[in-house]
Design a protein around this motif. Structure first.
Motif, PDB file in Angstrom:
ATOM      1  N   HIS B  45       0.837  -1.170  -0.038  1.00  0.00           N
ATOM      2  CA  HIS B  45       0.133  -0.183   0.010  1.00  0.00           C
ATOM      3  C   HIS B  45       1.132   1.190   0.160  1.00  0.00           C
ATOM      4  CE1 HIS B  45      -3.822   1.715   0.626  1.00  0.00           C
ATOM      5  NE2 HIS B  45      -3.398   2.799   1.329  1.00  0.00           N
ATOM      6  N   ALA B  46       0.363   2.211  -0.711  1.00  0.00           N
ATOM      7  CA  ALA B  46       1.272   3.569  -0.997  1.00  0.00           C
ATOM      8  C   ALA B  46       0.456   4.602  -0.253  1.00  0.00           C
ATOM      9  CB  ALA B  46       1.751   3.918  -2.274  1.00  0.00           C
ATOM     10  N   LEU B  47       0.961   5.524   0.428  1.00  0.00           N
ATOM     11  CA  LEU B  47       0.095   6.495   1.011  1.00  0.00           C
ATOM     12  C   LEU B  47       0.824   7.828   0.356  1.00  0.00           C
ATOM     13  CD1 LEU B  47      -1.792   7.128   3.299  1.00  0.00           C
ATOM     14  CD2 LEU B  47       0.216   7.211   4.961  1.00  0.00           C
ATOM     15  N   ILE B  48       0.039   8.696  -0.523  1.00  0.00           N
ATOM     16  CA  ILE B  48       0.642   9.670  -1.194  1.00  0.00           C
ATOM     17  C   ILE B  48      -0.490  10.931  -0.838  1.00  0.00           C
ATOM     18  CG2 ILE B  48       1.394   8.151  -2.992  1.00  0.00           C
ATOM     19  CD1 ILE B  48      -0.957   9.302  -4.796  1.00  0.00           C
ATOM     20  N   GLY B  49       0.188  11.996  -1.255  1.00  0.00           N
ATOM     21  CA  GLY B  49      -0.394  13.307  -0.959  1.00  0.00           C
ATOM     22  C   GLY B  49       0.558  14.642  -1.183  1.00  0.00           C
ATOM     23  N   PRO B  50       0.202  15.785  -1.304  1.00  0.00           N
ATOM     24  CA  PRO B  50       1.003  16.872  -1.480  1.00  0.00           C
ATOM     25  C   PRO B  50       1.937  16.854  -0.258  1.00  0.00           C
ATOM     26  CG  PRO B  50      -1.424  17.443  -1.703  1.00  0.00           C
ATOM     27  CD  PRO B  50      -1.128  15.804  -1.481  1.00  0.00           C
ATOM     28  N   ASN B  51       2.999  17.811  -0.336  1.00  0.00           N
ATOM     29  CA  ASN B  51       3.504  18.104   1.048  1.00  0.00           C
ATOM     30  C   ASN B  51       2.852  18.790   1.918  1.00  0.00           C
ATOM     31  OD1 ASN B  51       6.123  17.414   0.383  1.00  0.00           O
ATOM     32  ND2 ASN B  51       6.663  19.555  -0.965  1.00  0.00           N
ATOM     33  N   GLY B  52       2.922  18.232   3.023  1.00  0.00           N
ATOM     34  CA  GLY B  52       2.213  18.847   4.260  1.00  0.00           C
ATOM     35  C   GLY B  52       0.624  18.152   4.414  1.00  0.00           C
ATOM     36  N   ALA B  53       0.509  17.149   3.656  1.00  0.00           N
ATOM     37  CA  ALA B  53      -0.665  16.585   3.691  1.00  0.00           C
ATOM     38  C   ALA B  53      -0.930  15.658   5.100  1.00  0.00           C
ATOM     39  CB  ALA B  53      -0.995  15.298   2.480  1.00  0.00           C
ATOM     40  N   GLY B  54       0.120  15.319   5.724  1.00  0.00           N
ATOM     41  CA  GLY B  54       0.113  14.667   6.963  1.00  0.00           C
ATOM     42  C   GLY B  54       0.634  13.148   6.950  1.00  0.00           C
ATOM     43  N   LYS B  55       1.241  12.782   6.008  1.00  0.00           N
ATOM     44  CA  LYS B  55       1.576  11.490   5.746  1.00  0.00           C
ATOM     45  C   LYS B  55       2.577  10.871   7.004  1.00  0.00           C
ATOM     46  CE  LYS B  55       3.415  12.238   1.537  1.00  0.00           C
ATOM     47  NZ  LYS B  55       3.447  13.808   1.372  1.00  0.00           N
ATOM     48  N   THR B  56       3.565  11.862   7.029  1.00  0.00           N
ATOM     49  CA  THR B  56       4.595  11.414   8.019  1.00  0.00           C
ATOM     50  C   THR B  56       3.906  11.437   9.438  1.00  0.00           C
ATOM     51  OG1 THR B  56       6.581  11.953   7.032  1.00  0.00           O
ATOM     52  CG2 THR B  56       6.949  11.781   9.213  1.00  0.00           C
ATOM     53  N   MET B 218       6.455   9.034  -7.946  1.00  0.00           N
ATOM     54  CA  MET B 218       5.433   8.626  -8.482  1.00  0.00           C
ATOM     55  C   MET B 218       5.903   7.301  -9.274  1.00  0.00           C
ATOM     56  SD  MET B 218       2.747   9.385  -7.624  1.00  0.00           S
ATOM     57  CE  MET B 218       3.170  10.118  -5.994  1.00  0.00           C
ATOM     58  N   ASP B 219       7.042   7.124 -10.054  1.00  0.00           N
ATOM     59  CA  ASP B 219       7.297   6.061 -10.436  1.00  0.00           C
ATOM     60  C   ASP B 219       7.516   4.933  -9.714  1.00  0.00           C
ATOM     61  OD1 ASP B 219       8.238   4.855 -12.873  1.00  0.00           O
ATOM     62  OD2 ASP B 219      10.477   5.368 -12.483  1.00  0.00           O
ATOM     63  N   LEU B 220       8.148   5.123  -8.561  1.00  0.00           N
ATOM     64  CA  LEU B 220       8.301   4.092  -7.460  1.00  0.00           C
ATOM     65  C   LEU B 220       6.980   3.673  -6.993  1.00  0.00           C
ATOM     66  CD1 LEU B 220      10.247   2.457  -5.458  1.00  0.00           C
ATOM     67  CD2 LEU B 220      10.509   4.448  -4.040  1.00  0.00           C
ATOM     68  N   VAL B 221       6.189   4.584  -6.762  1.00  0.00           N
ATOM     69  CA  VAL B 221       4.643   4.271  -6.054  1.00  0.00           C
ATOM     70  C   VAL B 221       4.177   3.282  -7.078  1.00  0.00           C
ATOM     71  CG1 VAL B 221       2.635   5.288  -5.587  1.00  0.00           C
ATOM     72  CG2 VAL B 221       4.448   6.300  -4.744  1.00  0.00           C
ATOM     73  N   PHE B 222       4.071   3.644  -8.294  1.00  0.00           N
ATOM     74  CA  PHE B 222       3.144   2.715  -9.305  1.00  0.00           C
ATOM     75  C   PHE B 222       3.843   1.532  -9.475  1.00  0.00           C
ATOM     76  CE2 PHE B 222       0.876   6.844  -9.862  1.00  0.00           C
ATOM     77  CZ  PHE B 222      -0.161   6.341  -9.601  1.00  0.00           C
ATOM     78  N   ARG B 223       5.207   1.710  -9.520  1.00  0.00           N
ATOM     79  CA  ARG B 223       5.700   0.118  -9.542  1.00  0.00           C
ATOM     80  C   ARG B 223       5.493  -0.782  -8.453  1.00  0.00           C
ATOM     81  NH1 ARG B 223      11.792   1.352 -11.717  1.00  0.00           N
ATOM     82  NH2 ARG B 223      12.083  -0.766 -11.249  1.00  0.00           N
ATOM     83  N   PHE B 224       5.216  -0.291  -7.234  1.00  0.00           N
ATOM     84  CA  PHE B 224       5.408  -1.133  -5.944  1.00  0.00           C
ATOM     85  C   PHE B 224       3.803  -1.203  -5.726  1.00  0.00           C
ATOM     86  CE2 PHE B 224       4.445  -0.139  -1.709  1.00  0.00           C
ATOM     87  CZ  PHE B 224       4.835  -1.081  -1.047  1.00  0.00           C
ATOM     88  N   ALA B 225       3.159  -0.082  -5.570  1.00  0.00           N
ATOM     89  CA  ALA B 225       1.906  -0.284  -4.716  1.00  0.00           C
ATOM     90  C   ALA B 225       0.889  -0.990  -5.614  1.00  0.00           C
ATOM     91  CB  ALA B 225       1.384   1.076  -4.372  1.00  0.00           C
ATOM     92  N   LYS B 226      -0.054  -1.870  -4.961  1.00  0.00           N
ATOM     93  CA  LYS B 226      -1.010  -2.408  -5.412  1.00  0.00           C
ATOM     94  C   LYS B 226      -2.401  -1.446  -5.215  1.00  0.00           C
ATOM     95  CE  LYS B 226       0.465  -7.364  -6.085  1.00  0.00           C
ATOM     96  NZ  LYS B 226       1.422  -7.203  -5.103  1.00  0.00           N
ATOM     97  N   THR B 227      -2.213  -1.109  -4.010  1.00  0.00           N
ATOM     98  CA  THR B 227      -3.337  -0.100  -3.629  1.00  0.00           C
ATOM     99  C   THR B 227      -2.873   1.175  -3.155  1.00  0.00           C
ATOM    100  OG1 THR B 227      -3.485  -1.201  -1.235  1.00  0.00           O
ATOM    101  CG2 THR B 227      -4.806  -1.966  -2.770  1.00  0.00           C
ATOM    102  N   LEU B 228      -3.817   2.362  -3.287  1.00  0.00           N
ATOM    103  CA  LEU B 228      -3.331   3.328  -2.730  1.00  0.00           C
ATOM    104  C   LEU B 228      -4.238   4.169  -1.886  1.00  0.00           C
ATOM    105  CD1 LEU B 228      -1.745   3.256  -5.933  1.00  0.00           C
ATOM    106  CD2 LEU B 228      -1.041   5.391  -5.264  1.00  0.00           C
TER     107      LEU B 228
END
Lengths: 357, 264
Positions: B45-56, B218-228
């Motif tokens: 699973h990948a967690l994405i979002g713009p800077n400051g979206a609260g991911k960390t 995004m390259d890494l995200v789409f190669r790795f993640a099945k769900t986002l």
């Protein structure tokens, strides 16, 4: 790049062939790091030999060993766990008075005057104070820790000088008489018994510390020193480890204090004074922290320097101590031990791969 | 705000890690806004979002570095909301850090061994030297080999190239044999040439480990993640499979550049 798939786990246990190191397993290589080396035998051989070379200075040598043991106790917290302390003198003093009071209570003949029991009491009392105060150094920055440990030391110093009925106040603890070591050897005027007693006790403590820092427990302390955030993240009970090492360190400092009381038959507020804490930290930095030997070698250097400079310009002794300290800290990474290690490395022209303390 | 489009599709397996209405506020700023999230076993699973979206911030709450203001976190159905970092780590949540958190003066072998010792409760042993448990040392060496760090196991960590330090971050996290691994921008700052290696390592992680990846690449995200999951302003904006997210016009608007989409 695709090395992850290419390398089966079986091959992984094999040593890296490319590094040019002899073919030893990683475990053997780690074990080799805790093996006794020639310079360690040399050090203890010299310590033992000093009995025959300087028969008139046995009391001084005992005192140096005791100072070294105190600095060694700081090395456990500062050099391995990364805990800064400016109050080790408090534990030294608690140990000194605990051993003194026990000996006085036994009046030189009763079971309480037994020196080994006295050491146990000294270590126990200091360890207890260390355990209780360890919780104060768990939080905060290095600066906080410096202030907290300094504050604890000042409190202990004040208690010792004010509790006149127990400690004798500023007059010191009179009537400290230890019975014979193991019931056989009495403390003599020349300090012969004291020398062997202190040397053996110091060595046993050193040996204990050496086992400790080379164990998985010791390695985990290095992890805390290196990066407490990471240490917590891998599930390490960081606070419990710090409490443990702080307590052990305090107990050893107390033991050193007990040794001084027993060999000098006297305990005074000087033993818990602030300069004890400062001197012992200075000695460790002189010698080099994180090597175990730094404290012992630093104590030797410190006292020799004190004698040497004191003979030439007694009133400027602190000036030279300050100068040497500034130069050592600025230009040498690991004190005298670091200086010696570097010199030896250059001398042998060998590129040591592992760290060689 | 939270628009969970295809939650049913995501929850195919039983969830390992769940959050329910998780909120975290720093003063007036809501860093995590009512996030209800579920991570199935073995997820990629990948967690994405713009800077400051609260991911960390979200990951810090999962690993216990931060405690949420409200809401609950469940690991295998057990409420771990108030557990310490250590307790969570021992229960099977491991993480890597966005900024390397390593032991600069130790070796990679020691670094990994320290984590293995903790896992095996061998770290409180104080009398026998390190290395007596050769089984644990061999395990550490084998793990480092899997991350192609064999040649530097005795080197000083601080002297390693940055990319290799990132690999060591992952190795230390894996040493705990985690159920859930949180990867916080594993490829951040890694030079282009070494990124593939990180990708290979992430791709080769054991299938039973459930992964959450935070990543900007995004390259890494789409190669790795099945769900986002897409986080925006601390709230779950949308969840779905890789293709659903890539083709979601709202995500495109909020976050993704057009050229990335067309590459997938």
């Amino acid at each position: 790049m695709s090395a992850i798939d290419a390398k089966p786990p079986a091959e992984a246990a094999a040593p890296p062939a490319a590094s040019g190191a002899p073919a030893v397993s990683p475990a053997a290589r780690l074990l080799a790091g805790s093996r006794w080396r020639w310079y360690e035998f040399a050090f203890w051989g010299l310590a033992l030999g000093s009995y025959f070379v300087f028969p008139n200075k046995l009391m001084l040598i005992s005192e140096i060993l005791i100072l070294g043991l105190l600095a060694l106790s700081i090395d456990l917290t500062l050099g391995y766990a990364g805990l800064v302390t400016l109050g080790q003198g408090a534990f030294f003093g608690v140990g000194a008075y605990a051993a003194g009071l026990a000996a006085k209570y036994g009046a030189g003949a009763g079971p309480w005057s037994d020196p080994l029991l006295g050491l146990v009491i000294a270590a126990g009392a200091a360890g207890l104070v260390g355990f209780v105060t360890s919780f104060l150094v768990l939080r905060g920055s290095d600066l906080t820790r410096l202030m907290v440990t300094l504050g604890v030391a000042l409190i202990v110093e004040e208690i010792v000088t004010q509790a006149k009925s127990v400690t004798g106040g500023s007059d010191g603890l009179q009537g400290v008489m230890s019975s014979n070591v193991l019931g056989m050897w009495s403390f003599d005027l020349y300090g012969k018994t004291a020398f062997w007693y202190v040397l053996i006790v110091t060595f046993v403590c050193f040996w204990f510390c050496r086992r400790l820092v080379n164990s998985p427990f010791g390695l985990s302390l290095l992890a805390i020193k290196g990066n407490p955030l990471r240490a917590r993240a891998i599930g390490m009970p960081v606070n419990a480890r710090l409490v443990a090492i702080y307590t052990i360190s305090a107990a050893i400092a107390g033991l050193a204090g007990g040794l001084l009381t027993q060999t000098t038959q006297f305990a005074s507020p000087d033993m818990v004074a602030f300069h004890r804490s400062a001197d012992s930290l200075l000695i460790l930095i002189f010698g080099g922290s994180g090597h175990l030997y730094g404290g012992l070698i630093g104590a030797v250097a410190f006292r020799i320097m004190q004698d040497f400079i004191g003979n030439i310009t007694p009133q400027y002794w602190l000036f030279w101590v300050g100068l040497v300290l500034v130069l050592l800290v600025l230009f040498v990474r690991n004190g005298i031990v670091g200086l010696m290690a570097n010199g030896w490395r250059r001398l042998t022209q060998k590129s040591h791969e592992g760290k060689n303390p | 705000m939270s628009f969970v489009q295809t939650a049913a599709a995501v929850e195919t397996a039983s969830p390992v890690l769940q959050t329910k209405a998780l909120c975290k506020a720093f003063g007036g700023i809501t860093a995590t806004d009512n996030v209800t999230f579920s991570l199935p076993a073995g997820a990629r699973h990948a967690l994405i979002g713009p800077n400051g979206a609260g991911k960390t911030t979200f990951v810090n709450q999962l690993s216990g570095v931060l405690l949420p203001t409200s809401g609950t976190i469940l690991l295998n159905g057990v409420d771990i909301t108030n557990w310490s970092v250590r307790a969570r780590s021992r229960a099977g949540i491991a993480r890597t850090f966005q900024i390397n958190q390593l032991y600069a003066d130790l070796t990679p072998l020691q670094s990994v061994l320290i984590a293995i010792n903790e896992r095996e409760n061998a770290a409180s042993s104080w009398f026998k030297p390190v290395g007596v448990r050769s089984d644990l040392v061999d395990e550490a060496a084998a793990l480092l080999a899997r991350l192609s760090l064999s040649d530097v196991i005795h080197a000083r960590v601080g002297s390693l190239a940055y990319g290799r330090q990132r690999l060591l971050e992952i190795a230390i996290a894996l040493a705990a044999k985690p159920q859930v691994l949180l990867l916080d921008e594993p490829a951040a700052g890694v030079p282009e040439g070494e990124r593939d290696q990180i990708l290979d390592v992430v791709a080769a992680l054991p299938a039973h480990v459930s992964l959450i990846l935070i990543e900007h690449d995004m390259d890494l995200v789409f190669r790795f993640a099945k769900t986002l999951s897409v986080l925006v302003n601390g709230a779950l904006f949308v969840e779905g499979t890789r293709d659903e997210i890539a083709n979601d016009p709202r995500v495109r608007q909020v976050y993704l550049g057009e050229e990335v989409i067309s590459n997938v």
